[in-house]
Design an enzyme around this catalytic site. Structure first.
Site, short mmCIF file in Angstrom:
data_model
loop_
_atom_site.label_atom_id
_atom_site.label_comp_id
_atom_site.label_asym_id
_atom_site.label_seq_id
_atom_site.Cartn_x
_atom_site.Cartn_y
_atom_site.Cartn_z
N SER A 2 -10.17 -0.79 6.69
CA SER A 2 -9.46 -0.58 5.42
C SER A 2 -8.80 -1.81 4.83
O SER A 2 -8.31 -1.75 3.71
CB SER A 2 -8.42 0.53 5.58
OG SER A 2 -9.05 1.75 5.87
N LYS A 20 0.86 -1.19 0.00
CA LYS A 20 0.00 0.00 0.00
C LYS A 20 0.89 1.24 0.00
O LYS A 20 1.97 1.25 0.62
CB LYS A 20 -0.89 -0.03 1.24
CG LYS A 20 -1.93 1.08 1.30
CD LYS A 20 -2.85 0.85 2.50
CE LYS A 20 -3.92 1.92 2.61
NZ LYS A 20 -4.87 1.64 3.72
N SER A 63 -9.57 1.76 2.75
CA SER A 63 -8.69 2.51 1.88
C SER A 63 -7.66 1.64 1.14
O SER A 63 -6.99 2.12 0.23
CB SER A 63 -7.95 3.58 2.68
OG SER A 63 -7.13 2.99 3.69
#
Length: 828
Positions: free
Chosen positions: A223, A117, A199
């Protein structure tokens, strides 16, 4: 290599459809396999075994994923940057494996590509930007703690995955899930109009679409769990502190956790074993490290892991809005599976104050996020070696000064502004923390302890706030797909440090259900086509191939069909040379649709010789060859198979004309998900000859007498007569109870496949214990491409498809299209 949001440097996206069967191109073995090893959907264990058997190298694996990213990312936007050193890192892993100079046994992640990420810092050529241009060019002082562990384990850092910009905390009401300025809007690979959630959206999308083996995400509120839920992958959120957050852009450190995302529970666990552990740069890991069992977590990957477990089902309020949905039916089915595998299910439990906990404004969660984000992000920015912004205020100013780049007019930064307005922890913030502690103790923890539960079971990611405010672990496993194809999962949550129990439960459930299927391949052209159609704009090409013998180029002029035959004639060893060939364009000839296969049509689409409208017009035009006049039957679907559109579903009878079905049949939902264009309904023997056994084969009042295209006076057989006639006559999906597929296929010289793997939901049934849906096509390969699209579990036909789905091979059926398929077979 950075990917600009406005100008993609990878490739141009391309969407396509196939009429009369499905809109899907399945990458064949040469595209996604090396030395007979199929990479797509392969697990880490599969890859390591292939390494040891010299069927695969890390470099080949990395190259495959880089091609996948090049092909799919312009559409999915799941990857922000590719590591320019990834191939060199793979080569080094291969060298270590070959020479044995790795200083001991190799771990499960050695040579395995991993995406991170874009908040997880790497001290290399990659940026770490949280998806924002504000941090582009900033330099971290060192690798994040989890990255150090990955590198030590021999993993290959493939790149950075996209995400919801700044964890979507720039504006919780404005920034869409999966969007960031640097990559654009990430798309759900199953349903493009569906939310990828966030996210950690890119981390989940890339794993789901086979753009990487595994990835890392982060979670504060939901997330990891939510993107995994929405993209049909496994997401594991560890107990807060079990994995180091050092070097990771913070959100709310008291709740932040770094965790793995994989296609299987075992893959996620292999990653967890590597990244979990003490880090002197993250004090929270000191306490959490005591939870790590000796020998790691992979020892808990047991198929009987549900036996003896006590699982608590929390229905209120998580199932309130699911009544009548596929997810509701699936959840009930899976609860029964848990019981059948030896778990004690304590149903319909209640968590005190659950409504307040689920509302971040009532629980105090949002207040703490606003306060702690400002403090933690300012500390992070100050620790950077170099950065264009030094504080949250600077980031806000950057967005204002670069409003077009950051799309500030479309997506505001109100949450940033609110956070900047906070002034540290005061009495109100302390009260909020105390309140959440009480919520956790008197709610989730009380339910778990009083009922002696090993895990809580909830649908999807809806329970995430309960798990967030207590720093509790969770793992979500694919649980099915809605009627529109949208994935959903089932979540197992536990008390802090109970990862061993959660791994046992999740793995046993996964092995008992095996629900996950890869996304439809209609995302873009398969890599197989890219090999020999990438540069083609004409039907006749001049292929110059470097031959094995002398590496000299030989000019070969062949037409479209011969090109297919040329490719098919090549051995596995030739393929590498073919990849190096130069395709020089020569002449343009009209592409012939007659007898074209699915693969032929897809290449014609790519060559711009054909589009879906032209194909549809060809199938329906009135000036058909004289030999086809009098044939009744219009593809794609037998008139038993329901469609929720303007088409009727009548079994050939006027009795049902004008009737309205509530939804698409299960197989139709899968066809639409694959991009197929439903061209029409095929005629049939009315009511499958069941109105009267003396009704002629192929006759119905609505379609009249269907005729055999080879011998007009011959029997077309039935009841899927129109499906077979339409395919044979030039232009499907039929049903079978007692020869209704085999007989028409035989009498009309086409191929059919009878299977017990397809849903009958939404299909007019004759004898359900025998009824099945199957494809009818001109070639075996076409039938198999349809088969790959329509097989799978359906909650509206749960009993039959639940049992049969275990027979579906990982990677689908197209991988078994081999010209030497007879070799070694015993036939009666």
């Amino acid at each position: 290599m950075a990917v600009n949001a406005s100008v993609s440097v990878l490739s141009k996206s391309f969407t396509f459809y196939i009429l009369f069967t499905i809109g899907i191109i399945v990458s064949t073995s040469n595209a996604s396999s090396v030395n007979s090893f199929r990479i797509e959907e392969a697990t880490i264990k599969d890859m390591q075994q292939a390494f040891s058997e010299n069927k695969l190298t890390s470099r080949q694996l990395v190259d495959f994923y880089l091609r996948q990213i090049e092909t799919l990312n312009p559409q999915l936007r799941a990857v922000i940057e590719v590591n320019p050193d990834a191939q060199d890192l793979a080569d080094e892993a291969d060298r270590q494996r070959k020479n044995g100079d790795h200083g001991g046994s190799l771990g499960e992640l050695h040579g395995i590509p991993v995406l991170l990420k874009d908040t997880i810092g790497t001290k290399d050529k990659l940026n770490t930007t949280a998806g924002s241009y504000a941090l582009l060019g900033s330099e971290v002082a060192r690798d994040a703690g989890v990255v150090e562990r990955l590198r030590k384990a021999g993993a290959v850092i493939l790149g950075k995955s996209s995400m919801s910009e700044w964890y979507r905390f720039r504006s919780l009401s404005g920034v869409p899930n999966g969007w960031c300025a640097r990559a654009g809007q990430g798309l759900n690979p199953y349903v493009h109009s569906g939310s990828p959630c966030g996210s950690s959206s890119g981390s989940a999308i890339s794993v789901a679409a086979n753009m990487v083996a595994v990835s890392l995400g982060t979670e504060t509120h939901c997330s990891i769990i939510c993107p995994a839920d929405h993209n049909s992958v496994v997401g594991l959120k560890p107990t807060v502190g079990l994995t180091s957050r050092a070097g990771v852009i913070p959100m709310t450190p008291r709740w932040d956790s770094v965790g793995p995302i994989g296609r299987t529970v075992s893959d996620a666990v292999y990653v967890l074993d590597v990244i979990a552990g003490f880090d002197p740069r993250d004090g929270t890991t000191t306490e959490a490290a005591m939870y790590i069992p000796e020998g790691g977590y992979k020892q808990f990957l047991k198929e009987d892991g549900l036996r003896g477990k006590r699982l608590g089902v929390i229905r209120n309020p998580f199932l309130d809005n699911l009544n009548g949905s596929a997810e509701f039916a699936a959840f009930e089915h899976h609860i029964n599976t848990l019981r059948q595998k030896g778990a004690t299910v304590v149903d319909d439990l209640e968590i005190a104050d659950v409504e307040k906990i689920l509302d971040p404004n009532q629980s105090g969660e949002f207040e703490i996020m606003l306060t702690e984000f400002k403090i933690s992000i300012n500390d992070y920015l100050k620790d950077l070696t170099n950065s264009p912004v030094k504080s949250l205020a600077d980031v806000i100013a950057f967005n204002c000064n670069n409003s077009e780049l950051e799309k500030l007019e479309e997506y505001n930064q109100q949450t940033f502004v609110s956070s900047e307005g906070t002034d540290g922890f005061g009495e109100e913030e302390k009260k909020a923390l105390d309140m959440m502690e009480k919520f956790s103790q008197s709610g989730f923890e009380k339910v778990m302890r009083e009922n002696k539960l090993d895990a809580m079971v909830t649908p999807g990611s809806r329970a995430s706030p309960i798990l967030a405010i207590g720093g509790y672990p969770a793992i979500i496993v694919p649980a099915g797909y809605g009627t529109d194809g949208m994935p959903f999962g089932i979540c197992f949550g536990g008390l802090r440090g109970t990862e061993p129990k959660l791994v046992q439960v999740a793995y046993a459930f996964e092995q008992a259900s095996l629900v996950r299927t890869p996304p439809p391949s209609s995302l873009s052209l398969g890599l197989e086509l890219n090999k020999f159609a990438k540069l083609m704009n004409s039907n006749v090409v001049d292929i110059r191939v470097k031959t094995k013998a002398n590496w000299k180029c030989e000019g070969i002029k062949i037409n479209f069909i011969e090109l297919m035959e040329f490719k098919a004639s090549m051995t596995d060893g030739d393929v590498g040379y073919y990849d190096k060939c130069c395709l020089n364009l020569c002449h343009t000839h009209a592409h012939s649709i007659r007898e074209a296969t699915v693969l032929d049509l897809q290449i014609a689409f790519k060559q711009n010789q054909l589009n879906s409208r032209q194909l549809a017009d060809h199938k329906t035009r009135a000036n058909a060859p004289a030999s086809l006049f009098g044939l009744h039957g219009t593809p794609v679907l037998k008139d038993y198979i329901s469609t929720k559109d303007k088409l009727n579903t009548t079994a050939g009878s006027f009795t049902l004309l004008g009737s309205v079905v509530p939804q698409d049949a299960g197989v139709v939902a899968r066809l639409r998900k694959s991009g197929a264009i439903i061209l029409g309904k095929a005629s049939l023997s009315e009511w499958a000859n069941f109105r009267s056994l003396v009704v002629p084969n192929g006759w119905s009042p609505r379609g009249r007498q269907g005729k055999n295209p080879y011998v007009l006076l011959g029997d077309p057989c039935g009841s899927s007569s129109g499906s077979a006639i339409s395919v044979a006559g030039h232009w499907v999906v039929g049903t079978d109870t007692d020869g209704s597929l085999i007989c028409p296929a035989s009498f009309n010289t086409v191929v059919d496949i009878i299977i017990g793997l397809t849903s009958r939901a939404g299909v007019i049934l004759i004898t359900p214990r025998q009824d099945t849906i199957g494809p009818i096509c001109r070639t075996v390969s076409d039938a198999v491409y349809v088969l790959d699209a329509i097989v799978g579990y359906d909650y509206n036909d749960a009993k039959a498809t639940g049992e049969a789905s275990k027979y579906i091979p990982r990677g689908g059926y197209a991988q078994h299209l081999k010209v030497d398929g007879f070799k070694g077979k015993r036939l009666a």
